[in-house]
Design an enzyme around this catalytic site. Structure first.
Site, PDB file in Angstrom:
ATOM      1  N   LYS A   1      13.054  -6.872   0.613  1.00 24.02           N
ATOM      2  CA  LYS A   1      11.966  -7.658   0.309  1.00 24.02           C
ATOM      3  C   LYS A   1      10.298  -7.276   0.306  1.00 24.02           C
ATOM      4  CE  LYS A   1       8.230 -10.185   0.777  1.00 24.02           C
ATOM      5  NZ  LYS A   1       7.201 -10.386  -0.607  1.00 24.02           N
TER       6      LYS A   1
ATOM      7  N   ASN B 126       1.029  -1.280   0.021  1.00 22.24           N
ATOM      8  CA  ASN B 126       0.415   0.260   0.060  1.00 22.24           C
ATOM      9  C   ASN B 126       1.198   1.229  -0.024  1.00 22.24           C
ATOM     10  OD1 ASN B 126       0.704  -0.292   2.394  1.00 22.24           O
ATOM     11  ND2 ASN B 126      -0.623   0.959   3.555  1.00 22.24           N
TER      12      ASN B 126
ATOM     13  N   GLU C  57     -10.857  -4.349   8.558  1.00 20.87           N
ATOM     14  CA  GLU C  57      -9.749  -3.654   8.428  1.00 20.87           C
ATOM     15  C   GLU C  57     -10.465  -3.167   6.439  1.00 20.87           C
ATOM     16  OE1 GLU C  57      -4.780  -4.363   8.284  1.00 20.87           O
ATOM     17  OE2 GLU C  57      -5.207  -1.943   8.228  1.00 20.87           O
TER      18      GLU C  57
ATOM     19  N   CYS D 217      -3.027   1.299   6.704  1.00 18.53           N
ATOM     20  CA  CYS D 217      -2.468   1.403   8.153  1.00 18.53           C
ATOM     21  C   CYS D 217      -3.806   2.197   9.048  1.00 18.53           C
ATOM     22  CB  CYS D 217      -1.699   0.811   8.717  1.00 18.53           C
ATOM     23  SG  CYS D 217      -0.434   1.946   8.468  1.00 18.53           S
TER      24      CYS D 217
ATOM     25  N   GLU E 126       5.340  -3.157  11.810  1.00 17.64           N
ATOM     26  CA  GLU E 126       4.387  -1.789  11.849  1.00 17.64           C
ATOM     27  C   GLU E 126       3.055  -3.487  11.115  1.00 17.64           C
ATOM     28  OE1 GLU E 126       4.255   0.963  12.835  1.00 17.64           O
ATOM     29  OE2 GLU E 126       5.941   1.309  13.285  1.00 17.64           O
TER      30      GLU E 126
HETATM   31  P1  NAD Z   1       0.269  -9.314   4.494  1.00 18.41           P
HETATM   32  O1  NAD Z   1       0.731  -8.961   5.205  1.00 18.41           O
HETATM   33  O2  NAD Z   1      -0.300  -9.570   3.109  1.00 18.41           O
HETATM   34  O3  NAD Z   1       1.520  -8.896   3.546  1.00 18.41           O
HETATM   35  C1  NAD Z   1       3.394  -7.765   3.732  1.00 18.41           C
HETATM   36  C2  NAD Z   1       4.030  -8.404   2.834  1.00 18.41           C
HETATM   37  O4  NAD Z   1       4.531  -9.752   3.909  1.00 18.41           O
HETATM   38  C3  NAD Z   1       4.620  -8.743   1.811  1.00 18.41           C
HETATM   39  O5  NAD Z   1       5.811  -8.060   2.003  1.00 18.41           O
HETATM   40  C4  NAD Z   1       4.067  -9.655   1.549  1.00 18.41           C
HETATM   41  O6  NAD Z   1       4.843 -10.867   0.512  1.00 18.41           O
HETATM   42  C5  NAD Z   1       4.538 -10.754   2.907  1.00 18.41           C
HETATM   43  N1  NAD Z   1       3.851 -11.838   3.116  1.00 18.41           N
HETATM   44  C6  NAD Z   1       3.178 -12.779   2.947  1.00 18.41           C
HETATM   45  N2  NAD Z   1       3.243 -13.709   3.647  1.00 18.41           N
HETATM   46  C7  NAD Z   1       4.184 -13.445   4.431  1.00 18.41           C
HETATM   47  C8  NAD Z   1       4.554 -14.999   4.863  1.00 18.41           C
HETATM   48  N3  NAD Z   1       4.076 -16.198   5.332  1.00 18.41           N
HETATM   49  N4  NAD Z   1       5.723 -15.128   5.735  1.00 18.41           N
HETATM   50  C9  NAD Z   1       6.469 -13.997   4.872  1.00 18.41           C
HETATM   51  N5  NAD Z   1       6.554 -12.545   4.415  1.00 18.41           N
HETATM   52  C10 NAD Z   1       4.784 -13.011   4.407  1.00 18.41           C
HETATM   53  O7  NAD Z   1      -0.009  -7.635   4.044  1.00 18.41           O
HETATM   54  P2  NAD Z   1      -0.527  -6.696   2.595  1.00 18.41           P
HETATM   55  O8  NAD Z   1      -1.610  -7.123   2.049  1.00 18.41           O
HETATM   56  O9  NAD Z   1       0.986  -6.216   1.761  1.00 18.41           O
HETATM   57  O10 NAD Z   1      -0.141  -4.937   3.271  1.00 18.41           O
HETATM   58  C11 NAD Z   1      -1.707  -4.617   3.826  1.00 18.41           C
HETATM   59  C12 NAD Z   1      -1.510  -4.517   5.386  1.00 18.41           C
HETATM   60  O11 NAD Z   1      -0.376  -4.425   5.945  1.00 18.41           O
HETATM   61  C13 NAD Z   1      -2.668  -4.094   5.951  1.00 18.41           C
HETATM   62  O12 NAD Z   1      -3.227  -4.622   6.936  1.00 18.41           O
HETATM   63  C14 NAD Z   1      -2.022  -2.798   6.996  1.00 18.41           C
HETATM   64  O13 NAD Z   1      -2.757  -2.375   7.339  1.00 18.41           O
HETATM   65  C15 NAD Z   1      -0.732  -3.113   7.250  1.00 18.41           C
HETATM   66  N6  NAD Z   1       0.121  -1.556   7.670  1.00 18.41           N
HETATM   67  C16 NAD Z   1       1.121  -1.226   8.331  1.00 18.41           C
HETATM   68  C17 NAD Z   1       1.775  -0.078   8.130  1.00 18.41           C
HETATM   69  C18 NAD Z   1       2.014   0.009   9.628  1.00 18.41           C
HETATM   70  O14 NAD Z   1       2.832   0.680   9.890  1.00 18.41           O
HETATM   71  N7  NAD Z   1       1.829  -0.234  10.943  1.00 18.41           N
HETATM   72  C19 NAD Z   1       1.416   0.115   7.509  1.00 18.41           C
HETATM   73  C20 NAD Z   1       1.450  -0.415   5.939  1.00 18.41           C
HETATM   74  C21 NAD Z   1       0.150  -1.239   5.900  1.00 18.41           C
END
Ligand code: NAD
Length: 475
Positions: A174, A151, A380, A284, A250
């Site tokens: 990554k 995002n 969310e 987020c 995060e």
């Molecule tokens: P996601 O958790 O699906 O993926 C995040 C990252 O993790 C990606 O790079 C993905 O490829 C990787 N990933 C997925 N499965 C994994 C696994 N089993 N092992 C290791 N890595 C893995 O999240 P998303 O859909 O890309 O992003 C949206 C989410 O991120 C929302 O929940 C949002 O709130 C959160 N977010 C939080 C913040 C913050 O600062 N708190 C900022 C931005 C987004």
């Protein structure tokens, strides 16, 4: 536009060792804009080896030198701001204004941490028994694995790379599979300014989970900095336990936005629009649950509806559009089903509630009569949907706002003194009072409860990549 689509390992761009690739899609029209290299087990281990080999040299590099490399990267990103933004529009779908906003925010982390690199504090103490002097030194934690979501593909990368590099840690980035091109561009900028081989590596492993675990299990990897969903974060915390890797998290949010009876409604609507519509709601920190006092509810809804009527939807390549595409058609459909479920649960659609037939667009939407505890209220949303719940007593609003496992962000609009009182009672790492945006490189960004561990940005951000070493000296 010249898009980089390879892995970056040990200072070189290279295809994955198996020669396989995945498609990167423009969600505005579902076209393929690049075929990115898949990292295999061999590639991931090579990245760990390269980062480990570079670690001692990078830690020993003068802080001033590390600082100047980050500053030089900031300057390039400033000069190339529109290139940077366009890559994000293409692979993420965001509007032009959101992309420029993110590019501007993202580069600030290189400037900020260029300044922090030369300001790492140490400490000197005397033991109460008087028999020793205590030096507290801060040293880079070591090879750091940085995992980012789709995002904010630029800002989440620079908010991790900036402090890691400033602290003297080597890195493996990554990015999310949806948005590797922005990450590749940022890494290339760091290469162009002269960051040495091995200090920054980029991998896009498939299958993700097992290959991330493989890297975490290598004893050289000492840090995981993750931004993403709470579900994946939870799994990664388990994975970190096996080798006791330090983890900063995060994670997801479910931000309440409370409008108190004393709120200035012009200010509240302007703030609510920002808190909801920035990045198309895919943030987020996005306001997810609107709790509006009964005495002003109808007027707030009327003004919010009028404001949303002005929001134009379409490709971010047309710079006049306010709201871009969601990251994928699947994400669009998820939002549509959340709205449909809310309606079944008694919500009224005041505006929007429509998905595009082509591309991943969803209209700016306003729902009222949303039930606290309904699916849309506990999920969310990550899209442009304003879901309003009415309340009668402030205590009830605080109770509902805190009734969640998340604790990243909250917003309060009201007479300032009362709003600050409410802000202090909310279980969130960050609270905005009479403001719709909080992001600032100087502020500690992060959540409580299941929204995260640790802080990014600010002077706290670099501490996540440093370890304290106590050196005892005789008195
Ligand atoms: P996601 O958790 O699906 O993926 C995040 C990252 O993790 C990606 O790079 C993905 O490829 C990787 N990933 C997925 N499965 C994994 C696994 N089993 N092992 C290791 N890595 C893995 O999240 P998303 O859909 O890309 O992003 C949206 C989410 O991120 C929302 O929940 C949002 O709130 C959160 N977010 C939080 C913040 C913050 O600062 N708190 C900022 C931005 C987004």
């Amino acid at each position: 536009m010249n898009l980089l689509t390879d892995l970056f390992i040990d200072g070189r761009w290279r295809p994955g060792s198996a020669g396989r690739r995945f498609d990167v899609i423009d969600p505005a029209d579902s076209s393929t804009i690049g075929r990115f290299a898949i990292a295999t087990e061999r590639d991931c281990l090579d990245a760990v080896d390269a980062a480990a080999a570079a670690q001692p040299g990078w830690a020993a590099t003068a802080a001033r030198e590390r600082s100047e490399l980050l500053r030089a990267a900031y300057e390039i990103l400033t000069d190339e701001l529109e290139v940077f933004a366009e890559i994000m529009v293409r692979e993420n779908g965001k509007s032009w204004a959101d992309a420029i906003g993110e590019a501007t925010y993202a580069k600030e982390f290189f400037r900020w941490f260029a300044e922090e690199a030369v300001r790492v504090p140490g400490d000197y103490r005397l033991s109460p028994s008087g028999d020793k002097r205590i030096i507290v030194d801060r040293q880079p934690i070591g090879v750091s694995l940085l995992i980012t979501p789709w995002n904010f593909p630029a800002a989440m990368a620079t908010r991790k790379l900036g402090p890691a590099l400033a602290a003297g840690c080597t890195t493996i980035l990554k990015p999310a599979r949806e948005t590797p091109l922005t990450a590749a561009y940022v890494v290339e900028v760091l290469r162009r300014v002269g960051v040495p081989p091995g200090v920054v590596n980029l991998v896009t492993p498939v299958p993700t989970g097992p290959l991330v675990k493989l890297m975490l299990d290598r004893p050289e990897v000492r840090k995981l900095s993750f931004t993403g969903s709470t579900e994946v974060g939870r799994d990664l915390l388990h994975a970190c336990a096996d080798t006791v890797v330090s983890a900063s998290m995060e994670l997801g949010g479910n931000a309440p936005l409370i409008v108190l009876p004393g709120a200035d409604l012009d200010e509240a609507v302007a703030g609510a629009l920002l808190a909801k519509m920035r990045n198309g709601g895919s943030a987020c920190t996005a306001a997810n649950r609107f709790y509006v006092h009964s005495s002003i509810h109808d007027e707030f809804v009327r003004r919010m509806d009028a404001a949303l009527a002005e929001v134009s939807v379409g490709s971010g390549l047309d710079r006049s559009n306010d709201l871009g595409a969601l990251v994928s058609v699947a994400e669009r459909d998820k939002i549509a089903s959340l709205v449909d479920a809310a309606v079944v649960d008694g919500a009224t659609v005041v505006r929007g509630g429509r998905a595009s037939a082509e591309g991943a667009f969803y209209d700016a939407t306003l729902l009222t009569d949303v039930r606290h505890g309904s699916t849309i209220n506990v999920t969310e949303i990550f899209g442009p949907v304003t879901a309003v719940v009415r309340f009668d007593h402030v205590d009830e609003a605080v109770r509902m706002a805190n009734d969640t496992v998340y604790g990243l962000m909250a917003y309060v609009f009201g007479e300032e003194r009362e709003a600050i009182g409410v802000a202090r009672r909310l279980e969130a790492g960050m609270v905005a009072v009479n403001r719709g945006v909080v992001s600032d490189p100087a502020a500690p960004f992060g959540g409580v409860k299941q929204s995260g561990l640790g802080r990014e940005g600010s002077s706290e951000g670099i501490l996540e990549f440093l370890e304290e070493k106590y050196i005892a000296l005789t008195a």
